[in-house]
Design a protein around this motif. Structure first.
Motif, PDB file in Angstrom:
ATOM      1  N   ARG A 191       0.807  -1.226   0.000  1.00 54.51           N
ATOM      2  CA  ARG A 191       0.000   0.000   0.000  1.00 54.51           C
ATOM      3  C   ARG A 191       0.835   1.268   0.000  1.00 54.51           C
ATOM      4  O   ARG A 191       0.304   2.359  -0.178  1.00 54.51           O
ATOM      5  CB  ARG A 191      -0.944  -0.004   1.213  1.00 54.51           C
ATOM      6  N   PHE A 192       2.149   1.162   0.190  1.00 52.79           N
ATOM      7  CA  PHE A 192       3.007   2.350   0.213  1.00 52.79           C
ATOM      8  C   PHE A 192       2.805   3.238  -1.008  1.00 52.79           C
ATOM      9  O   PHE A 192       2.744   4.460  -0.881  1.00 52.79           O
ATOM     10  CB  PHE A 192       4.475   1.965   0.342  1.00 52.79           C
ATOM     11  N   PRO A 193       2.691   2.683  -2.234  1.00 50.76           N
ATOM     12  CA  PRO A 193       2.526   3.542  -3.409  1.00 50.76           C
ATOM     13  C   PRO A 193       1.221   4.344  -3.427  1.00 50.76           C
ATOM     14  O   PRO A 193       1.048   5.212  -4.277  1.00 50.76           O
ATOM     15  CB  PRO A 193       2.563   2.552  -4.587  1.00 50.76           C
ATOM     16  N   GLU A 194       0.315   4.097  -2.487  1.00 45.01           N
ATOM     17  CA  GLU A 194      -0.907   4.889  -2.407  1.00 45.01           C
ATOM     18  C   GLU A 194      -0.654   6.288  -1.862  1.00 45.01           C
ATOM     19  O   GLU A 194      -1.524   7.156  -1.942  1.00 45.01           O
ATOM     20  CB  GLU A 194      -1.950   4.172  -1.538  1.00 45.01           C
ATOM     21  N   HIS A 195       0.528   6.513  -1.279  1.00 39.62           N
ATOM     22  CA  HIS A 195       0.887   7.835  -0.765  1.00 39.62           C
ATOM     23  C   HIS A 195       0.894   8.820  -1.939  1.00 39.62           C
ATOM     24  O   HIS A 195       1.393   8.510  -3.023  1.00 39.62           O
ATOM     25  CB  HIS A 195       2.259   7.776  -0.098  1.00 39.62           C
TER      26      HIS A 195
ATOM     27  N   ASN B  37      13.462   9.427  -3.114  1.00 40.82           N
ATOM     28  CA  ASN B  37      12.214  10.072  -2.706  1.00 40.82           C
ATOM     29  C   ASN B  37      11.355   9.107  -1.895  1.00 40.82           C
ATOM     30  O   ASN B  37      10.823   9.462  -0.845  1.00 40.82           O
ATOM     31  CB  ASN B  37      11.443  10.553  -3.938  1.00 40.82           C
ATOM     32  N   ASN B  38      11.215   7.873  -2.369  1.00 45.70           N
ATOM     33  CA  ASN B  38      10.357   6.909  -1.694  1.00 45.70           C
ATOM     34  C   ASN B  38      10.922   6.499  -0.335  1.00 45.70           C
ATOM     35  O   ASN B  38      10.170   6.331   0.628  1.00 45.70           O
ATOM     36  CB  ASN B  38      10.138   5.683  -2.586  1.00 45.70           C
TER      37      ASN B  38
ATOM     38  N   TRP C  92       4.321   9.351  -3.559  1.00 45.01           N
ATOM     39  CA  TRP C  92       5.115   8.191  -3.970  1.00 45.01           C
ATOM     40  C   TRP C  92       5.502   8.341  -5.427  1.00 45.01           C
ATOM     41  O   TRP C  92       4.702   8.761  -6.252  1.00 45.01           O
ATOM     42  CB  TRP C  92       4.317   6.903  -3.780  1.00 45.01           C
ATOM     43  N   ASN C  93       6.735   7.993  -5.759  1.00 44.96           N
ATOM     44  CA  ASN C  93       7.244   8.141  -7.110  1.00 44.96           C
ATOM     45  C   ASN C  93       7.356   6.761  -7.750  1.00 44.96           C
ATOM     46  O   ASN C  93       8.087   5.910  -7.263  1.00 44.96           O
ATOM     47  CB  ASN C  93       8.609   8.831  -7.070  1.00 44.96           C
ATOM     48  N   GLU C  94       6.641   6.545  -8.833  1.00 49.96           N
ATOM     49  CA  GLU C  94       6.592   5.237  -9.487  1.00 49.96           C
ATOM     50  C   GLU C  94       7.823   4.928 -10.332  1.00 49.96           C
ATOM     51  O   GLU C  94       7.971   3.811 -10.808  1.00 49.96           O
ATOM     52  CB  GLU C  94       5.335   5.128 -10.369  1.00 49.96           C
TER      53      GLU C  94
END
Length: 109
Positions: free
Chosen positions: A32-36, A50-51, A39-41
């Protein structure tokens, strides 16, 4: 050099949404971290930096607020930070898996 080493040690875990797809063994909380919102994909070094900054922010911010929480004890705020930090710590990162320790053995002989 220290920042580069830190990012390199965490790169595989922070970059689990790469072109190969989501790692099936990832913890559901970590997934779920990328839901921030921030968050940089991307998969580059700066994206990973960054992440990693986002993941360590709860610990940093809590330590900045800790002196004020001694003056004005707000138990719900402290508990919230501890809960958030516990969730952030579920990310493996550079912590060696106990099953893979044989790969990290070193001998100077």
């Amino acid at each position: 050099m220290s920042a580069y080493l830190m990012i390199s040690l965490h790169a595989q875990v922070l970059n689990y949404n790469s072109e190969q797809g989501v790692n099936k063994l990832i913890d559901p909380v970590v997934a779920r971290f990328p839901e921030h919102d921030w968050w940089n994909e991307g998969s580059g070094w700066k994206n990973l930096l960054n992440n990693l900054r986002l993941v360590i922010q709860p610990f940093i911010f809590f330590n900045l607020l800790k002196p004020w929480l001694r003056v004005f004890p707000i138990s719900h705020l402290s508990l919230g930070f501890f809960t958030l930090m516990t969730l952030m710590n579920r990310r493996q990162g550079a912590i060696a898996d106990i099953n893979e320790l044989e790969h990290f053995l070193f001998s100077s002989a």
